[in-house]
Design a protein around this motif. Structure first.
Motif, PDB file in Angstrom:
ATOM      1  N   THR A   7      59.340  72.032  46.018  1.00 51.38           N
ATOM      2  CA  THR A   7      58.398  72.993  46.606  1.00 51.38           C
ATOM      3  C   THR A   7      57.408  72.266  47.520  1.00 51.38           C
ATOM      4  N   ILE A   8      56.754  73.049  48.367  1.00 52.02           N
ATOM      5  CA  ILE A   8      55.727  72.497  49.265  1.00 52.02           C
ATOM      6  C   ILE A   8      54.592  71.890  48.439  1.00 52.02           C
ATOM      7  N   THR A   9      54.206  72.553  47.365  1.00 49.51           N
ATOM      8  CA  THR A   9      53.117  72.028  46.537  1.00 49.51           C
ATOM      9  C   THR A   9      53.447  70.639  45.987  1.00 49.51           C
ATOM     10  N   GLU A  10      54.702  70.430  45.611  1.00 52.63           N
ATOM     11  CA  GLU A  10      55.099  69.095  45.124  1.00 52.63           C
ATOM     12  C   GLU A  10      54.952  68.041  46.228  1.00 52.63           C
ATOM     13  N   LEU A  11      55.359  68.386  47.438  1.00 49.40           N
ATOM     14  CA  LEU A  11      55.236  67.434  48.555  1.00 49.40           C
ATOM     15  C   LEU A  11      53.765  67.189  48.899  1.00 49.40           C
ATOM     16  N   LYS A  12      52.976  68.283  48.867  1.00 46.90           N
ATOM     17  CA  LYS A  12      51.530  68.140  49.123  1.00 46.90           C
ATOM     18  C   LYS A  12      50.905  67.152  48.145  1.00 46.90           C
ATOM     19  N   LYS A  13      51.324  67.231  46.896  1.00 42.99           N
ATOM     20  CA  LYS A  13      50.745  66.387  45.842  1.00 42.99           C
ATOM     21  C   LYS A  13      51.031  64.900  46.100  1.00 42.99           C
ATOM     22  N   ILE A  14      52.244  64.602  46.527  1.00 39.56           N
ATOM     23  CA  ILE A  14      52.600  63.207  46.822  1.00 39.56           C
ATOM     24  C   ILE A  14      51.663  62.632  47.883  1.00 39.56           C
ATOM     25  N   VAL A  15      51.417  63.424  48.924  1.00 33.89           N
ATOM     26  CA  VAL A  15      50.547  62.962  50.016  1.00 33.89           C
ATOM     27  C   VAL A  15      49.098  62.874  49.540  1.00 33.89           C
ATOM     28  N   LYS A  16      48.651  63.881  48.781  1.00 37.21           N
ATOM     29  CA  LYS A  16      47.279  63.915  48.264  1.00 37.21           C
ATOM     30  C   LYS A  16      46.985  62.666  47.421  1.00 37.21           C
ATOM     31  N   ASP A  17      47.905  62.327  46.527  1.00 36.77           N
ATOM     32  CA  ASP A  17      47.711  61.162  45.652  1.00 36.77           C
ATOM     33  C   ASP A  17      47.629  59.873  46.471  1.00 36.77           C
ATOM     34  N   PHE A  18      48.529  59.737  47.438  1.00 35.02           N
ATOM     35  CA  PHE A  18      48.546  58.544  48.293  1.00 35.02           C
ATOM     36  C   PHE A  18      47.202  58.371  49.008  1.00 35.02           C
ATOM     37  N   VAL A  19      46.672  59.466  49.538  1.00 35.35           N
ATOM     38  CA  VAL A  19      45.402  59.424  50.288  1.00 35.35           C
ATOM     39  C   VAL A  19      44.243  59.107  49.352  1.00 35.35           C
ATOM     40  N   GLU A  20      44.218  59.750  48.198  1.00 31.68           N
ATOM     41  CA  GLU A  20      43.115  59.534  47.245  1.00 31.68           C
ATOM     42  C   GLU A  20      43.094  58.113  46.688  1.00 31.68           C
ATOM     43  N   ALA A  74      59.640  62.248  58.841  1.00 30.96           N
ATOM     44  CA  ALA A  74      58.876  62.171  57.591  1.00 30.96           C
ATOM     45  C   ALA A  74      57.391  61.950  57.887  1.00 30.96           C
ATOM     46  N   ASP A  75      57.079  61.065  58.841  1.00 30.27           N
ATOM     47  CA  ASP A  75      55.676  60.822  59.213  1.00 30.27           C
ATOM     48  C   ASP A  75      54.999  62.100  59.703  1.00 30.27           C
ATOM     49  N   ILE A  76      55.716  62.848  60.530  1.00 35.76           N
ATOM     50  CA  ILE A  76      55.172  64.118  61.033  1.00 35.76           C
ATOM     51  C   ILE A  76      54.889  65.047  59.859  1.00 35.76           C
ATOM     52  N   MET A  77      55.854  65.173  58.956  1.00 35.93           N
ATOM     53  CA  MET A  77      55.690  66.035  57.786  1.00 35.93           C
ATOM     54  C   MET A  77      54.514  65.583  56.924  1.00 35.93           C
ATOM     55  N   ILE A  78      54.399  64.278  56.720  1.00 39.52           N
ATOM     56  CA  ILE A  78      53.320  63.737  55.884  1.00 39.52           C
ATOM     57  C   ILE A  78      51.948  64.117  56.453  1.00 39.52           C
ATOM     58  N   TYR A  79      51.786  64.001  57.780  1.00 39.11           N
ATOM     59  CA  TYR A  79      50.499  64.375  58.369  1.00 39.11           C
ATOM     60  C   TYR A  79      50.293  65.889  58.371  1.00 39.11           C
ATOM     61  N   ALA A  80      51.375  66.667  58.504  1.00 40.67           N
ATOM     62  CA  ALA A  80      51.240  68.127  58.414  1.00 40.67           C
ATOM     63  C   ALA A  80      50.794  68.522  57.005  1.00 40.67           C
ATOM     64  N   LEU A  81      51.348  67.843  56.013  1.00 37.55           N
ATOM     65  CA  LEU A  81      50.943  68.098  54.620  1.00 37.55           C
ATOM     66  C   LEU A  81      49.497  67.647  54.397  1.00 37.55           C
ATOM     67  N   ALA A  82      49.117  66.498  54.960  1.00 40.61           N
ATOM     68  CA  ALA A  82      47.737  66.008  54.828  1.00 40.61           C
ATOM     69  C   ALA A  82      46.748  66.976  55.470  1.00 40.61           C
ATOM     70  N   PHE A  83      47.130  67.515  56.633  1.00 39.74           N
ATOM     71  CA  PHE A  83      46.278  68.492  57.322  1.00 39.74           C
ATOM     72  C   PHE A  83      46.096  69.743  56.455  1.00 39.74           C
ATOM     73  N   SER A  84      47.172  70.169  55.817  1.00 41.86           N
ATOM     74  CA  SER A  84      47.114  71.344  54.937  1.00 41.86           C
ATOM     75  C   SER A  84      46.283  71.055  53.694  1.00 41.86           C
ATOM     76  N   ASN A  85      46.463  69.881  53.127  1.00 42.66           N
ATOM     77  CA  ASN A  85      45.652  69.484  51.968  1.00 42.66           C
ATOM     78  C   ASN A  85      44.164  69.528  52.313  1.00 42.66           C
ATOM     79  N   ARG A  86      43.802  68.907  53.404  1.00 45.92           N
ATOM     80  CA  ARG A  86      42.396  68.816  53.787  1.00 45.92           C
ATOM     81  C   ARG A  86      41.776  70.192  54.027  1.00 45.92           C
TER      82      ARG A  86
END
Lengths: 115, 115, 115, 115
Positions: A7-20, A74-86
């Motif tokens: 799910t998108i939420t699972e991918l968001k979490k991976i990026v969120k943890d990395f950033v935090e 993947a890099d594009i997706m990671i930043y799109a997920l980071a933008f959504s997280n923020r």
């Protein structure tokens, strides 16, 4: 991981943890992330810039190019997920709503096979 | 739709159907899609270009800016999904693998709070 | 070379000769060059992406950053000149005409100090 | 104005005056201008995104497309000049120096007709 069950939420979490873990949220304002997204999209283009549209498709069958392009995507997706997280953006709903606009803007009977 | 329950495959299907209904796969080679992705990322940046990083964060609380940015992010996602559809890329696995590289490149103890 | 005495035609010639000597005009169609231009602009942004607007200005006083940014700007200019060479565009006149449109779109009395 | 007789300094002055009359130098830090440059380059690409490389060349003979592309190229040039104004960059010398690097990186005998 597999697209069928992830799910998108699972991918968001991976990026969120990395950033935090790196305390990088201080750099992740909307402006900076929009730049990072565009830079990565530019790096994806860089793979294809001197080739014809036909050549680019067959390049995607070569292992090295395919791996490079997959990493850039993947890099594009990671930043799109980071933008959504923020910015607390529900990506699925955003896509759902945008596709409704797109279907109105490009009705099938009028845009079939061309723009 | 909701990020908590929506899988990447479901989002891919929405984009795939939209493209097939219009017979647009003829335009969706890797080169063209990498351009479309970058152009949409540029449109997201356009919202933030003349403001400070701080202003951009608070702009995301204004309804109009928030809606515009959400639509642009959706466009970026739609083309990322279209690129994956065309080239049979497993997005979840691509992100998973890229994050392993990122963790090696940016170990927490060395990159905490800075680049 | 110096901006005070160098004409656009002289700069165009430097780029034209470089391209012809390598027989690269076969790659220099309008589509490819527009991609190359955007990629280089992305590389210029890459220097500034994680810093505040204020930091970026002072970064331009550091020798290394200044040299990198100057090289990226040169790349952008080189592709803009290549695009003009390929398509017989009179750059000076194009700028002159666009500035007339810009003055109409942004009258001084209405846009002084803001957008 | 004509490329044969117009110097870079003359073009820089046109942009400098426009910016000063509107008191816009407050927005013209290196970060913001690098974004503006990339956005405009993206708008140039937008004209060509769905066409083959061959089609794009012939599109440049159509009056409307040619005018649109010329305007976008002018915008790119205007921001490149603004960036140089803000950061006291001698554009001609920057191009001259970068071309020396390019000639070393891409020697004629090795790169004739390919990359």
């Amino acid at each position: 991981m597999n697209d069928r069950s992830t799910t998108i939420t699972e991918l968001k979490k991976i990026v969120k943890d990395f950033v935090e873990e790196r305390d990088w949220s201080q750099f992740h304002n909307a402006k900076n992330l929009s730049m990072a997204l565009t830079i990565e999209a530019g790096e994806l283009m860089d793979i294809f810039k001197w080739n014809t549209t036909q050549e680019c498709d067959s390049m995607m069958s070569e292992k090295k190019t395919r791996q490079d392009a997959t990493d850039e995507l993947a890099d594009i997706m990671i930043y799109a997920l980071a933008f959504s997280n923020r910015n607390n953006i529900n990506i699925s709903r955003a896509i759902e709503k945008k596709m409704i606009k797109n279907r109105k803007k490009y009705p099938t009977e009028k845009f079939k096979g061309h723009f």
